[in-house]
Design a protein around this motif. Sequence first.
Motif, PDB file in Angstrom:
ATOM      1  N   ALA A   1      10.541  -4.252 -11.316  1.00  0.00           N
ATOM      2  CA  ALA A   1       9.122  -3.937 -11.496  1.00  0.00           C
ATOM      3  C   ALA A   1       8.201  -5.054 -11.023  1.00  0.00           C
ATOM      4  N   SER A   2       8.685  -6.297 -11.013  1.00  0.00           N
ATOM      5  CA  SER A   2       7.828  -7.401 -10.576  1.00  0.00           C
ATOM      6  C   SER A   2       7.709  -7.463  -9.055  1.00  0.00           C
ATOM      7  N   GLU A   3       8.634  -6.817  -8.335  1.00  0.00           N
ATOM      8  CA  GLU A   3       8.609  -6.843  -6.879  1.00  0.00           C
ATOM      9  C   GLU A   3       8.165  -5.533  -6.242  1.00  0.00           C
ATOM     10  N   ASP A   4       8.242  -4.432  -6.979  1.00  0.00           N
ATOM     11  CA  ASP A   4       7.896  -3.131  -6.417  1.00  0.00           C
ATOM     12  C   ASP A   4       6.385  -3.007  -6.236  1.00  0.00           C
ATOM     13  N   THR A   5       5.986  -2.523  -5.082  1.00  0.00           N
ATOM     14  CA  THR A   5       4.559  -2.395  -4.756  1.00  0.00           C
ATOM     15  C   THR A   5       3.830  -1.478  -5.726  1.00  0.00           C
ATOM     16  N   TYR A   6       4.419  -0.325  -6.023  1.00  0.00           N
ATOM     17  CA  TYR A   6       3.761   0.635  -6.914  1.00  0.00           C
ATOM     18  C   TYR A   6       3.669   0.108  -8.338  1.00  0.00           C
ATOM     19  N   ALA A   7       4.738  -0.506  -8.834  1.00  0.00           N
ATOM     20  CA  ALA A   7       4.730  -1.045 -10.196  1.00  0.00           C
ATOM     21  C   ALA A   7       3.690  -2.161 -10.325  1.00  0.00           C
ATOM     22  N   ARG A   8       3.627  -3.041  -9.337  1.00  0.00           N
ATOM     23  CA  ARG A   8       2.627  -4.110  -9.369  1.00  0.00           C
ATOM     24  C   ARG A   8       1.209  -3.539  -9.297  1.00  0.00           C
ATOM     25  N   ALA A   9       1.007  -2.515  -8.480  1.00  0.00           N
ATOM     26  CA  ALA A   9      -0.326  -1.917  -8.355  1.00  0.00           C
ATOM     27  C   ALA A   9      -0.782  -1.306  -9.681  1.00  0.00           C
TER      28      ALA A   9
ATOM     29  N   LYS B   1       0.196  -2.181 -12.738  1.00  0.00           N
ATOM     30  CA  LYS B   1      -0.093  -3.274 -13.670  1.00  0.00           C
ATOM     31  C   LYS B   1      -1.411  -3.960 -13.331  1.00  0.00           C
ATOM     32  N   GLU B   2      -1.691  -4.156 -12.045  1.00  0.00           N
ATOM     33  CA  GLU B   2      -2.958  -4.766 -11.650  1.00  0.00           C
ATOM     34  C   GLU B   2      -4.132  -3.856 -11.990  1.00  0.00           C
TER      35      GLU B   2
END
Length: 159
Positions: free
Chosen positions: A127-135, A137-138
């Motif tokens: 989850a810390s590296e996946d683009t969608y997961a980071r988006a 969370k941001e």
Amino acid sequence: MLAIQSSTKSSQKCTPNLLPARLNHNGPVNDTERYWKPERTENEKNHAYFRGRHLHGTSLALPANYTGAVLQITDKDVPTTNSNRMETEDNEEEDDEESQKVEVKLIEQVGEFDEFMIWGHGGSIDASEDTYARAIKEWIGFSEAMHIEPQDKKRGRKD
């Protein structure tokens, strides 16, 4: 513009899936289980096959105070209203003919969710590296920064 209207019927509980694929189809699929049948293994891992490709899924929950909504745009319109009229330097209002009409379409909520599944090739998703997961969370962090009052304002301080 769009306006969300609360549906009179109860919205369906669902789990959205983010797939690493680009599909050139927009519409219903008659035999869903033939194309999409995710499974959970004994060790709590999610996996599925889509068009012959093995995918691994990671479930991400929304924070406790959030609810995801699945929305559908309808053909219904909200009654037309005029936008704010601009005033001239002499504080005279412009003619009604010159004011702009704003068209607003209604959106209905057809589903809700409290988690979603991110699918990827290979092993489970970090989850810390996946683009969608980071988006996601941001976006949640940005939303909270906009809607939560700073501690100083809650205490009644004026700077």
